[in-house]
Scaffold this motif. Sequence first.
Motif, short mmCIF file in Angstrom:
data_model
loop_
_atom_site.label_atom_id
_atom_site.label_comp_id
_atom_site.label_asym_id
_atom_site.label_seq_id
_atom_site.Cartn_x
_atom_site.Cartn_y
_atom_site.Cartn_z
N MET A 1 7.00 27.63 34.39
CA MET A 1 6.53 27.43 33.02
C MET A 1 6.20 25.97 32.84
O MET A 1 6.89 25.10 33.37
N CYS A 2 5.14 25.69 32.09
CA CYS A 2 4.64 24.33 32.06
C CYS A 2 3.97 24.02 30.73
O CYS A 2 3.91 24.86 29.83
N GLY A 3 3.44 22.81 30.64
CA GLY A 3 2.57 22.41 29.55
C GLY A 3 1.27 21.90 30.12
O GLY A 3 1.27 21.17 31.13
N ILE A 4 0.15 22.27 29.52
CA ILE A 4 -1.15 21.83 30.01
C ILE A 4 -1.92 21.17 28.88
O ILE A 4 -1.72 21.48 27.70
N SER A 5 -2.80 20.26 29.25
CA SER A 5 -3.69 19.61 28.28
C SER A 5 -4.89 19.07 29.02
O SER A 5 -4.87 18.91 30.25
N GLY A 6 -5.95 18.77 28.28
CA GLY A 6 -7.14 18.25 28.93
C GLY A 6 -8.23 17.87 27.95
O GLY A 6 -8.16 18.17 26.75
N LEU A 7 -9.25 17.20 28.49
CA LEU A 7 -10.40 16.73 27.71
C LEU A 7 -11.69 17.10 28.43
O LEU A 7 -11.75 17.07 29.67
N TYR A 8 -12.70 17.43 27.65
CA TYR A 8 -14.04 17.68 28.18
C TYR A 8 -15.03 17.03 27.23
O TYR A 8 -14.94 17.19 26.00
N SER A 9 -15.96 16.28 27.79
CA SER A 9 -16.97 15.61 26.96
C SER A 9 -18.36 15.90 27.52
O SER A 9 -18.54 16.06 28.73
N ARG A 138 -3.09 38.50 28.06
CA ARG A 138 -3.46 39.68 27.28
C ARG A 138 -2.66 39.86 25.99
O ARG A 138 -3.19 40.25 24.97
N MET A 139 -1.37 39.60 26.05
CA MET A 139 -0.51 39.84 24.90
C MET A 139 -0.25 38.59 24.05
O MET A 139 0.40 38.66 23.02
N GLY A 140 -0.75 37.45 24.50
CA GLY A 140 -0.53 36.23 23.74
C GLY A 140 0.87 35.66 23.89
O GLY A 140 1.39 35.04 22.97
N ILE A 141 1.46 35.84 25.07
CA ILE A 141 2.82 35.36 25.30
C ILE A 141 2.84 33.83 25.38
O ILE A 141 3.73 33.18 24.86
N LYS A 142 1.84 33.26 26.06
CA LYS A 142 1.75 31.82 26.19
C LYS A 142 0.62 31.28 25.31
O LYS A 142 -0.44 31.89 25.21
N PRO A 143 0.83 30.15 24.66
CA PRO A 143 -0.16 29.62 23.72
C PRO A 143 -1.18 28.70 24.39
O PRO A 143 -0.91 28.08 25.44
N LEU A 144 -2.35 28.59 23.78
CA LEU A 144 -3.35 27.60 24.16
C LEU A 144 -4.20 27.31 22.93
O LEU A 144 -4.68 28.23 22.27
N LEU A 145 -4.38 26.03 22.62
CA LEU A 145 -5.11 25.61 21.44
C LEU A 145 -6.28 24.73 21.83
O LEU A 145 -6.25 24.06 22.88
N LEU A 146 -7.28 24.67 20.96
CA LEU A 146 -8.55 24.02 21.27
C LEU A 146 -9.02 23.23 20.06
O LEU A 146 -9.04 23.76 18.94
N ALA A 147 -9.39 21.97 20.26
CA ALA A 147 -10.01 21.15 19.22
C ALA A 147 -11.41 20.79 19.69
O ALA A 147 -11.61 20.44 20.86
N ASP A 148 -12.37 20.86 18.79
CA ASP A 148 -13.77 20.69 19.19
C ASP A 148 -14.52 19.99 18.06
O ASP A 148 -14.57 20.49 16.94
N ASP A 149 -15.11 18.82 18.35
CA ASP A 149 -15.91 18.12 17.34
C ASP A 149 -17.40 18.18 17.66
O ASP A 149 -18.20 17.46 17.05
N GLY A 150 -17.78 19.04 18.60
CA GLY A 150 -19.18 19.16 18.97
C GLY A 150 -19.55 18.37 20.20
O GLY A 150 -20.39 18.79 21.00
N ASP A 151 -18.94 17.20 20.39
CA ASP A 151 -19.18 16.38 21.57
C ASP A 151 -18.03 16.45 22.56
O ASP A 151 -18.23 16.58 23.76
N PHE A 155 -7.90 20.43 24.69
CA PHE A 155 -7.10 21.65 24.70
C PHE A 155 -5.69 21.30 25.12
O PHE A 155 -5.45 20.29 25.80
N ALA A 156 -4.73 22.12 24.69
CA ALA A 156 -3.33 21.85 25.00
C ALA A 156 -2.47 23.06 24.69
O ALA A 156 -2.87 23.94 23.93
N SER A 157 -1.27 23.05 25.24
CA SER A 157 -0.30 24.12 24.99
C SER A 157 0.26 24.07 23.58
O SER A 157 0.69 25.10 23.05
N GLU A 158 0.26 22.89 22.97
CA GLU A 158 0.81 22.75 21.62
C GLU A 158 -0.06 21.80 20.80
O GLU A 158 -0.72 20.90 21.35
#
Length: 632
Positions: A1-9, A138-151, A155-158
């Motif tokens: 079990m872990c935490g993930i995060s990242g950026l894409y531009s 499939r069941m939504g056991i683990k979370p993932l969130l996304l922020a997007d300003d167009g550019d 994303f991150a686990s929390e």
Amino acid sequence: MCGISGLYSTSNSPDTRILERMNDCLNYRGPDESGYFCDGLVGLAHRRLSIVGLDTGRQPIFNEDETISVIFNGEIYNYPELRNNLEPRHTFETDTDTEVLVHLYEEHGLSFVKYLRGMFAFAIWDTDKDRLLLARDRMGIKPLLLADDGDTIAFASELPALLESSIDHGGLDQRAISEYFAFGQIPAPRTIFNNVRKLEPGELVIIDDGDRTHEKFYTPSIERREPSFEDAVDTLRNRIDDAIERRLMSDVPLGAFLSGGIDSSIIVGTMAELIDEQVRTFTVGFDQSLFDESWAAREVADFHNTDHTKFTVTPDDVRDTIPTVLDRLGEPFADPSLIPTYIVSRETSQNVKVALSGDGADELFAGYSKYRGEYYSKYYRSLPKSLRANLITPAINGLEASRSGHRGELVRKAQKFIRGDEETVSDRHFEWNRICSEDTVQTLTTGSPVVAGEERMRDEHRDHVTTLPENRRDDMSRILAVDTRFGLPNQILQKTDLASMYNSLEVRVPFLDQAVVEYALSLPSEYKITRTEQKRVLKRAFEDRLPDSILERNKQGFDMPIGEWFKNELAGEFRDTITGMDTKLFNPREVLDVRDEHVDGNHEHSKFLWSAYVFARWHNRMVDAGVLSSSS
């Protein structure tokens, strides 16, 4: 079990300092290792809690020529079979389930997610195709969130990790706030902020050369079945046994939560059958007997000769724990059982790194008291409407409800039952779930949570009834399907993920195995609930692994007496937090008036008061941190 995060531009290389700050927000999700990878316009970050492949699992993990990379949170329970199929054509460098993902993607492209059996949230970066994939199980056991300003996409686990990105959160989402005060949580895909969203269960996000595509890769495939009750018992037992056995894989110590209820007792009994060593079990109890079921957990522990540990929660424990838990929340979340779940996770994590839980069985097999309310509602609604409205409702609402004793608790349940005096199933379902009574809904000036909640529940019923075969579209089956696909990931599973990962503990949920879920949802309602019994088919499937006292006892929720504490031990804390709010969302004086009514015993407002307290504490913290402006 872990935490993930990242950026894409679409235009700039990721700022590694921002990436590091995001990753630091997730330290408790993965205290064992951290990893980073930047490639052109993408940056990936990972925190690892080592469970499988302890020496070789540092992430990101790559394919053979390092053109595909992955960061992963979760467990793939069928990875041994997947690996065996892939090994003739791919070279594996680790002993982890994570590496299966990159090779499976190489082999099958975007359709690879359909082969995964487990709980997961991950990001895959394909260098050659300039493609980023994000997915939630499939069941939504683990979370993932996304922020997007167009550019830029973050994303991150929390959510707190996303607040460390450079993306504008977009201010408060007013509909999300109304849904929060309707349900006590903010259902996906919304979050408290306009520019941040949660991935929904079974969702795949494809970012390809800057284009965003959101796809649902899974909805339950519920077949039309007509098994005899005896066949259903046998099939269900086999599927649950298989699901539990798969979730026993671990290179670190493993145990189980044990509440003394049917679900966790089945998990523990099956573990005792499958493993040679003594099963380690953990439970939490309360000083107040109305909320305490640790005695039942002890009976199950003795029945299966487990190595059992009990922790008792007192008001002092809660006062000490509230800042630790609530001040980590990225958005308001008002399930009071988050606190005792945190405490049992904290104590459990001192002994093991993985624990199995019975989450999901209540929704699949009609275990909650609200399902008994739905069962009997047709009889109640057969009474003349004038009798219900003019005599029964006023009489019951005139009684004193409280959670300090059995009589007050019966009154509380009766008052909740008569709230379900609605003709449509979606409206009744909303009444069973809403946290506000009619007396409290006007405390929000931004819009009635009744309206927002009713609309959302009707939408969920329209969406999820289509997944059921025509012979399974009775009212009870519809409610169970909606609770499994809507209530579970947004409340129960979110609570479990937060409470456990704050303590670096992995929790596995066998009842939410795909094969178990789809079979359970296909069964007739009368196999689950009758006039005198709930979870009927589940009890019969495992009656030899349960003490008679556990088979015969009624469901008891994993709750705490927060409403009573607001009258006494936490009264000052509640008042100071509410009056300290600087907001236009609601009038603190009105909230204190509701508390006074609660203290006087005229109405039972525990859930609303807790949701208001949690929101106020979160809002005060966001203003102090500069995330929100004053009076927002």
